[in-house]
Design an enzyme around this catalytic site. Structure first.
Site, PDB file in Angstrom:
ATOM      1  CE1 TYR A  72     -85.773  31.660-166.137  1.00  0.00           C
ATOM      2  CE2 TYR A  72     -86.394  33.892-165.520  1.00  0.00           C
ATOM      3  CZ  TYR A  72     -85.602  32.773-165.344  1.00  0.00           C
ATOM      4  OH  TYR A  72     -84.635  32.776-164.357  1.00  0.00           O
ATOM      5  CG  ASP A  81     -84.868  28.130-167.695  1.00  0.00           C
ATOM      6  OD1 ASP A  81     -85.170  27.030-167.175  1.00  0.00           O
ATOM      7  OD2 ASP A  81     -84.049  28.914-167.198  1.00  0.00           O
ATOM      8  CG  HIS A  98     -79.715  28.278-169.550  1.00  0.00           C
ATOM      9  ND1 HIS A  98     -80.719  27.394-169.210  1.00  0.00           N
ATOM     10  CD2 HIS A  98     -79.516  29.058-168.443  1.00  0.00           C
ATOM     11  CE1 HIS A  98     -81.119  27.628-167.966  1.00  0.00           C
ATOM     12  NE2 HIS A  98     -80.409  28.623-167.484  1.00  0.00           N
TER      13      HIS A  98
END
EC number: 3.1.11.2
Length: 318
Positions: free
Chosen positions: A163, A203, A299
């Protein structure tokens, strides 16, 4: 990125806003991505493979409260590994969530939480396959306080669940992101590649190209689409041999993995979530795809089907 979503759950086939080309530029040859019609046929049952899902849940507690069931998703998608980002958990809550989202036959789970800011960031990996080894963080204290990276070693490759830091409102963390974090992350990946290929899942908080964001001209100074972030992505990842697997498979498909407030219904989004693969293993990717109908978060999950050489070690094996 973290914003509220107005509709959570699974979209029906009659409601597929992502199948509508809503990009402001609409260049010749571009088309809207629809996984229902654009995914390749499944591999034969005798082909050794691994299916990996990656998903920024934007708060695991919120997703669960909205009806998300990891076991239900596993039944539907039949994945082998689930990578989660933005779990927003504290270390003292991990055991409770291990039980709360337990998946049958998935006996291996690994969790990393932010220790400097509570209920923030955080990653987790839940796996049916037993890894050879597990590593937390990048090995650099200044980058390892927010629970952003978990690395699993398998027989054929390393899997990094990441992330990447958001540059933030007012781009307060832009300098840290592009001049510190990205460089350190890139070096970490290259060191792993000295022994075997790498798959990066997660992500990455950057829309690489104009095709990856609904209205690029209006977002050039927004976190996730600044020229600095895009140049850093290319310099530290793409130019160093990491292949954007979705874009390789779908060079002209307009597809998003993140939508802001009430934007999913009009398909005005960003592609921020990726599977990057070392060049040496990129040709083993059978399918790289998005699941836009899963909307328990802002998301959507993304998936990767990878053909393997070695047999997978199931969690029941020693």
């Amino acid at each position: 990125m973290s914003k509220a979503v107005s509709q959570r759950g699974y979209h029906t086939r009659s409601n597929e806003p992502w199948a509508r080309l809503s990009h402001r530029e609409k260049k010749p040859g571009w088309f809207a991505y629809n996984p229902r019609t654009m995914r390749p046929p499944p591999l034969s049952s005798d082909t050794n493979s691994m299916k990996i899902l990656s998903w920024n849940v934007n708060g695991l507690q919120t997703a669960v409260d909205s009806g998300f069931s990891a076991d239900q998703l596993a039944t539907r998608e039949n994945f082998d590994v689930l990578c989660l980002q933005e779990t927003h958990l504290q270390e003292r809550n991990v055991n409770a969530f291990k039980n709360l989202i337990q998946i049958q036959d998935f006996d291996n789970s690994y969790w990393s939480c932010s220790v400097t800011r509570l209920n923030y960031s955080g990653t987790a990996v839940i796996s049916r396959v037993k890894p050879i080894s597990v590593q937390y963080g990048l090995g650099t204290p200044e980058h390892d306080q927010e629970g952003r990276v978990i690395t699993l070693e398998f027989d054929d490759f390393y899997l990094i669940n990441a992330y990447v830091p958001n540059s933030g409102r007012g781009l307060q963390r832009l300098n840290y992101r592009v001049n510190d974090w990205d460089l350190c992350f890139s070096d970490f990946i290259k060191k792993l590649e000295c022994s075997k290929p790498v798959i990066v899942a997660g992500d990455l908080n950057c829309a690489r190209q104009s095709i990856d964001i609904h209205n690029p001209q209006a977002k050039t100074e927004a976190a996730g689409f600044t020229i600095e972030e895009r140049e850093s992505f290319e310099e530290n990842f793409s130019s160093k041999g990491l292949v954007d697997t979705f874009r390789k498979q779908h060079p002209n498909a307009v597809a998003y993995t993140f939508w802001g407030d009430n934007q999913r219904i009009s398909n005005k989004g960003w592609r921020l979530d990726y599977f990057l693969a070392s060049e040496s293993i990129a040709d083993k990717v059978h399918d790289s795809y998005i699941l836009p109908d899963v909307s328990f978060s802002d998301h959507s999950p993304i998936g990767l089907v990878l053909k393997l050489q070695a047999l997978m070690r199931l969690s029941t094996e020693d």
